[in-house]
Design a protein around this motif. Structure first.
Motif, PDB file in Angstrom:
ATOM      1  N   GLY A 433      28.597  -1.045  13.540  1.00  0.00           N
ATOM      2  CA  GLY A 433      28.757  -2.036  12.474  1.00  0.00           C
ATOM      3  C   GLY A 433      29.924  -2.979  12.655  1.00  0.00           C
ATOM      4  N   THR A 434      30.412  -3.147  13.883  1.00  0.00           N
ATOM      5  CA  THR A 434      31.561  -4.028  14.126  1.00  0.00           C
ATOM      6  C   THR A 434      31.286  -5.450  13.671  1.00  0.00           C
ATOM      7  N   THR A 435      30.057  -5.932  13.873  1.00  0.00           N
ATOM      8  CA  THR A 435      29.747  -7.323  13.515  1.00  0.00           C
ATOM      9  C   THR A 435      29.927  -7.562  12.027  1.00  0.00           C
ATOM     10  N   ALA A 436      29.446  -6.642  11.197  1.00  0.00           N
ATOM     11  CA  ALA A 436      29.630  -6.787   9.750  1.00  0.00           C
ATOM     12  C   ALA A 436      31.111  -6.776   9.395  1.00  0.00           C
ATOM     13  N   HIS A 437      31.868  -5.878  10.015  1.00  0.00           N
ATOM     14  CA  HIS A 437      33.310  -5.786   9.783  1.00  0.00           C
ATOM     15  C   HIS A 437      33.978  -7.124  10.108  1.00  0.00           C
ATOM     16  N   ALA A 438      33.585  -7.726  11.233  1.00  0.00           N
ATOM     17  CA  ALA A 438      34.178  -9.000  11.642  1.00  0.00           C
ATOM     18  C   ALA A 438      33.808 -10.122  10.684  1.00  0.00           C
ATOM     19  N   VAL A 439      32.568 -10.132  10.198  1.00  0.00           N
ATOM     20  CA  VAL A 439      32.149 -11.157   9.240  1.00  0.00           C
ATOM     21  C   VAL A 439      32.960 -11.046   7.960  1.00  0.00           C
ATOM     22  N   LEU A 440      33.134  -9.834   7.455  1.00  0.00           N
ATOM     23  CA  LEU A 440      33.929  -9.635   6.248  1.00  0.00           C
ATOM     24  C   LEU A 440      35.377 -10.077   6.466  1.00  0.00           C
ATOM     25  N   ASN A 441      35.923  -9.763   7.632  1.00  0.00           N
ATOM     26  CA  ASN A 441      37.290 -10.197   7.946  1.00  0.00           C
ATOM     27  C   ASN A 441      37.412 -11.711   7.933  1.00  0.00           C
ATOM     28  N   MET A 442      36.461 -12.388   8.590  1.00  0.00           N
ATOM     29  CA  MET A 442      36.525 -13.854   8.667  1.00  0.00           C
ATOM     30  C   MET A 442      36.409 -14.489   7.291  1.00  0.00           C
ATOM     31  N   ARG A 468      30.467   2.606   7.588  1.00  0.00           N
ATOM     32  CA  ARG A 468      31.639   1.827   7.981  1.00  0.00           C
ATOM     33  C   ARG A 468      31.792   0.600   7.099  1.00  0.00           C
ATOM     34  N   VAL A 469      30.699  -0.105   6.861  1.00  0.00           N
ATOM     35  CA  VAL A 469      30.756  -1.313   6.038  1.00  0.00           C
ATOM     36  C   VAL A 469      31.194  -0.963   4.621  1.00  0.00           C
ATOM     37  N   LYS A 470      30.692   0.146   4.092  1.00  0.00           N
ATOM     38  CA  LYS A 470      31.116   0.581   2.751  1.00  0.00           C
ATOM     39  C   LYS A 470      32.623   0.795   2.701  1.00  0.00           C
ATOM     40  N   ARG A 471      33.136   1.467   3.708  1.00  0.00           N
ATOM     41  CA  ARG A 471      34.571   1.789   3.705  1.00  0.00           C
ATOM     42  C   ARG A 471      35.428   0.538   3.851  1.00  0.00           C
ATOM     43  N   VAL A 472      34.965  -0.413   4.654  1.00  0.00           N
ATOM     44  CA  VAL A 472      35.697  -1.673   4.790  1.00  0.00           C
ATOM     45  C   VAL A 472      35.723  -2.401   3.457  1.00  0.00           C
ATOM     46  N   ILE A 473      34.572  -2.485   2.788  1.00  0.00           N
ATOM     47  CA  ILE A 473      34.494  -3.175   1.501  1.00  0.00           C
ATOM     48  C   ILE A 473      35.368  -2.485   0.463  1.00  0.00           C
ATOM     49  N   LYS A 474      35.339  -1.158   0.439  1.00  0.00           N
ATOM     50  CA  LYS A 474      36.183  -0.413  -0.509  1.00  0.00           C
ATOM     51  C   LYS A 474      37.661  -0.684  -0.267  1.00  0.00           C
ATOM     52  N   ASN A 475      38.050  -0.732   1.005  1.00  0.00           N
ATOM     53  CA  ASN A 475      39.455  -1.019   1.322  1.00  0.00           C
ATOM     54  C   ASN A 475      39.850  -2.415   0.871  1.00  0.00           C
ATOM     55  N   TYR A 476      38.939  -3.381   1.067  1.00  0.00           N
ATOM     56  CA  TYR A 476      39.207  -4.740   0.602  1.00  0.00           C
ATOM     57  C   TYR A 476      39.400  -4.756  -0.904  1.00  0.00           C
ATOM     58  N   GLU A 477      38.525  -4.034  -1.615  1.00  0.00           N
ATOM     59  CA  GLU A 477      38.598  -4.058  -3.068  1.00  0.00           C
ATOM     60  C   GLU A 477      39.886  -3.419  -3.566  1.00  0.00           C
ATOM     61  N   GLU A 508      30.584  -9.635  -0.294  1.00  0.00           N
ATOM     62  CA  GLU A 508      31.273  -8.396   0.044  1.00  0.00           C
ATOM     63  C   GLU A 508      30.481  -7.225  -0.530  1.00  0.00           C
ATOM     64  N   SER A 509      29.190  -7.265  -0.279  1.00  0.00           N
ATOM     65  CA  SER A 509      28.271  -6.212  -0.682  1.00  0.00           C
ATOM     66  C   SER A 509      27.081  -6.305   0.258  1.00  0.00           C
ATOM     67  N   PHE A 510      26.187  -5.337   0.197  1.00  0.00           N
ATOM     68  CA  PHE A 510      25.017  -5.400   1.072  1.00  0.00           C
ATOM     69  C   PHE A 510      23.874  -4.593   0.480  1.00  0.00           C
ATOM     70  N   SER A 511      22.681  -4.874   0.977  1.00  0.00           N
ATOM     71  CA  SER A 511      21.492  -4.102   0.645  1.00  0.00           C
ATOM     72  C   SER A 511      21.074  -3.312   1.879  1.00  0.00           C
ATOM     73  N   PHE A 512      20.670  -2.051   1.643  1.00  0.00           N
ATOM     74  CA  PHE A 512      20.227  -1.195   2.744  1.00  0.00           C
ATOM     75  C   PHE A 512      18.712  -1.051   2.683  1.00  0.00           C
ATOM     76  N   TYR A 513      18.059  -1.302   3.836  1.00  0.00           N
ATOM     77  CA  TYR A 513      16.605  -1.293   3.903  1.00  0.00           C
ATOM     78  C   TYR A 513      16.104  -0.302   4.946  1.00  0.00           C
ATOM     79  N   GLU A 514      14.895   0.184   4.706  1.00  0.00           N
ATOM     80  CA  GLU A 514      14.123   0.909   5.707  1.00  0.00           C
ATOM     81  C   GLU A 514      12.867   0.088   6.002  1.00  0.00           C
ATOM     82  N   LEU A 515      12.339   0.241   7.213  1.00  0.00           N
ATOM     83  CA  LEU A 515      11.076  -0.412   7.533  1.00  0.00           C
ATOM     84  C   LEU A 515       9.944   0.280   6.782  1.00  0.00           C
TER      85      LEU A 515
END
Length: 639
Positions: A433-442, A468-477, A508-515
């Motif tokens: 999930g590095t890409t999501a982390h980087a987008v949130l940072n930018m 990982r994305v959840k934890r990054v968002i929580k830290n931001y909040e 700074e949130s997301f939706s989780f999907y399954e196919l």
């Protein structure tokens, strides 16, 4: 153009067309505050209005997505909504090293890939080399990524020596060799082990391709060292400057810009260096030199000298090009120049060495653009593998959950040069999930509204990627809440919702999907797919828009807006630029477009597009009434 061939290629070249379109089933929304908070209906569909985690004010549906499933099918599922809309794609596919000991199997012997190869290519795939398998795996995925890329977009692909040469040829074929931008060398490590055998691998490659050949990267922020070269010794009110050459390449093609300019201190005539021309047109150069003393245009009959400077023969050089010559007598001109040199601000064009050198030009710091992007990215600026591993370990409370993450600074560099503040970024090999982390940072750094879409096929899509994305968002909040309560700025607090969320909370949130289920099975609509999902698919394939609410302001053909009620009958989808759409579909019975159905249509529209199983209205009456009949499922657009 040379192309690459391999065993199995014929089976996968057009396989992306055969991949079934599957619906995306949302499992939950995750918000900056309150975590998961989206209740699902008994059918497993999200409720119409998404309540906040605390049950207070409804929150906007998150703009970001994380999808768990085969990235080939997931990419296909994105086409209706995102074809031609993704501005930046970053992928870190398997390098095909053959290492099977990691959480992320870095080869193509994963059981899922082997099963897919058997289904698509057949039994012969059992005899493939690992390179044949890898190419069969990557090719159809790149074909879909190319479709998703916007006209102003670019794709960045991390790879190492195992498949770099093969990948380059495949990308030339899919994206076009003319759209190749660069092969970037990223310095992945900051130190070498002494026990490394052979030639140590210090860099990895990032291949870059654009959708169109005119693509240009954004420039990088300038460094203090670069800016330190600009001074202001003459107290120029325009600010700090540095000297640059007053000429440009292209003498042979710009012969009218090759001529003499007289030096007012020496009386000598200066020409641009051989093969170069003056950097501005002659009228502009004359105005610039008149800031020193009075100049005029004059014929020096110097055609041989000009031909030499242009690098052409005398008979091919442009005729009647005048020189810029001092109009005053030299002594008067010299005195004016000395007064400026001793007491004034130097004009933009000046002779260096106190007037006795070559003609130079001022380049002002406030007018120069950012730093050009090069094809070498050092670890000092873009991070290294150890940095990435330590960060991920910190996020997961000291546990090593992923062995090969990329540093966020590497992806941030890509975002800097390839996105705007509202770009959509896709990563279909999402990993940790590095890409999501980087987008949130930018977005935090520049207030942007970039959105990410991550796809991960492995089982850790939720436990590692999404976690990982959840934890990054929580830290931001936590940081934002600390800043908010420490602030006495009432205006800043007004920008927060009752939940304490900023107005950009949807970024700074997301939706989780399954196919989910395939939309079509054997060219028939899958009855397991709920009707509303099919309606949304039909509407989007027709209009490129999300399906309107029950009563929505739609756009008429004349450009004006009007309210259109979707309640005129249950099959009405909406109106778009004067065209109205109906999806007359029932799971249990065939539907017929006939006079009885037309009687249920109340509105007046420029055109009527009606989906049904059967049509009993004569063709001449359809044309007269501006009705287009589309047969279910034959005329449903397939991606």
């Amino acid at each position: 153009m040379p192309s690459l061939d391999w065993i199995g290629k014929k089976k996968v070249v057009n396989h992306h067309l055969e991949v079934p379109f599957r619906v995306l089933e949302k499992k939950y929304d995750f918000y900056a505050e309150g975590g998961e908070g989206l209740p699902l209906s008994p059918a497993g569909k999200p409720s119409f209005a998404t309540p906040s985690p605390k049950g207070d004010t409804p929150l906007k549906t998150p703009e970001n997505r994380i999808i768990h499933g085969d990235n080939l099918e997931a990419l296909k599922s994105l086409l209706p909504e995102y074809e031609g809309r993704i501005d930046c794609i970053y992928i870190d596919p398997p390098y095909n090293t053959g290492n099977e000991g990691w959480v992320y199997n870095d080869n193509v012997n994963d059981p899922r890939i082997k099963k897919w190869l058997g289904e698509v290519v057949g039994k012969e795939s059992e005899d493939f080399t690992r390179h044949d398998k890898w190419l069969c795996m990557i090719y159809p995925r790149l074909k879909l990524l190319q479709k998703l890329l916007s006209d102003k977009g670019a794709i960045f692909i991390s790879i190492d020596d195992n498949e770099e040469a093969n990948l380059k040829l495949v990308c030339d074929e899919i994206f076009g060799s003319g759209n190749f931008v660069a092969n970037i060398s990223w310095q992945r490590t900051y130190s070498m082990r002494n026990d490394v055998k052979g030639i140590a691998s210090e860099v990895e490659s990032v291949l870059v391709y654009s959708k169109n050949p005119c693509w240009q990267p954004n420039r990088l922020q300038r460094t203090e060292e670069m800016d330190s070269k600009y001074k202001n010794p003459d107290n120029d009110p325009k600010g700090a400057w540095r000297n640059i050459v007053a000429s440009a390449p292209g003498a042979a093609t710009h012969q009218g810009m090759v001529y003499a300019i007289q030096n007012p201190l020496t009386g000598d005539f200066a020409y641009p260096p051989q093969g170069r021309c003056w950097s501005l047109g002659q009228d502009q150069m004359l105005n610039a030199m008149n800031e020193w003393c009075n100049y005029e245009l004059k014929d020096l009959h110097d055609i041989e000298k000009r031909a030499e400077m242009c690098g052409v023969s005398k008979d091919k050089v442009k005729k009647d090009v005048l020189a810029i010559v001092i109009k005053d007598d030299l002594e008067t001109a010299k005195q004016k120049v000395l007064n400026i040199l001793n007491n004034g601000v130097l004009p933009e064009f000046y002779f260096s060495k106190q007037g006795y050198g070559t003609l130079s030009r001022k380049a002002y710091l406030n007018s120069v653009s950012g730093r050009p992007v090069t094809n070498f990215w050092s670890f000092e600026e873009c991070g290294h593998t150890d940095e990435a591993s330590r960060l991920l370990k910190t996020l997961f409370d000291g546990k090593t959950v992923f062995d090969t993450p990329k540093p966020t600074r590497l992806i941030e560099r890509i975002l800097q040069i390839a996105t705007e503040k509202d770009s959509i970024i896709l990563d279909s090999f999402a990993g940790s999930g590095t890409t999501a982390h980087a987008v949130l940072n930018m977005n935090r750094k520049d207030g942007g509204r970039r959105r990410f879409i991550l796809i991960e096929m492995m089982d850790y899509a939720e436990t590692i990627t999404a976690e990982r994305v959840k934890r990054v968002i929580k830290n931001y909040e936590k940081e934002k809440q600390t800043d908010l309560f420490a602030s006495n700025d009432a205006h800043e607090k007004e920008k927060r919702s009752p939940l304490g969320l900023s107005k950009s909370a949807c970024y700074e949130s997301f939706s989780f999907y399954e196919l989910g289920e395939p939309l079509l099975i054997n060219n028939l609509l899958n009855e397991k797919v709920d009707t509303q999902t099919i309606r949304e698919y039909i509407w989007f394939t027709e209009t490129g828009r999300k399906i309107p609410d029950e009563t929505t302001k739609q756009v008429r053909g004349d450009g004006h807006a009007e309210l259109v009620s979707a309640s005129e009958n249950q099959y009405f989808l909406g109106c778009n630029y004067g065209a109205a759409y109906w999806f007359y579909y029932e799971k249990e019975k065939a539907t017929t477009l006939d006079i009885d159905f037309l009687s249920t249509i109340k509105g007046k529209y420029e055109q009527y597009i009606i989906y049904a199983d059967i049509c009993l209205i004569p063709q001449d009456l359809l044309q007269k009434s501006n009705i287009i009949f589309k047969k279910i499922p034959r005329d449903i657009k397939k991606f």
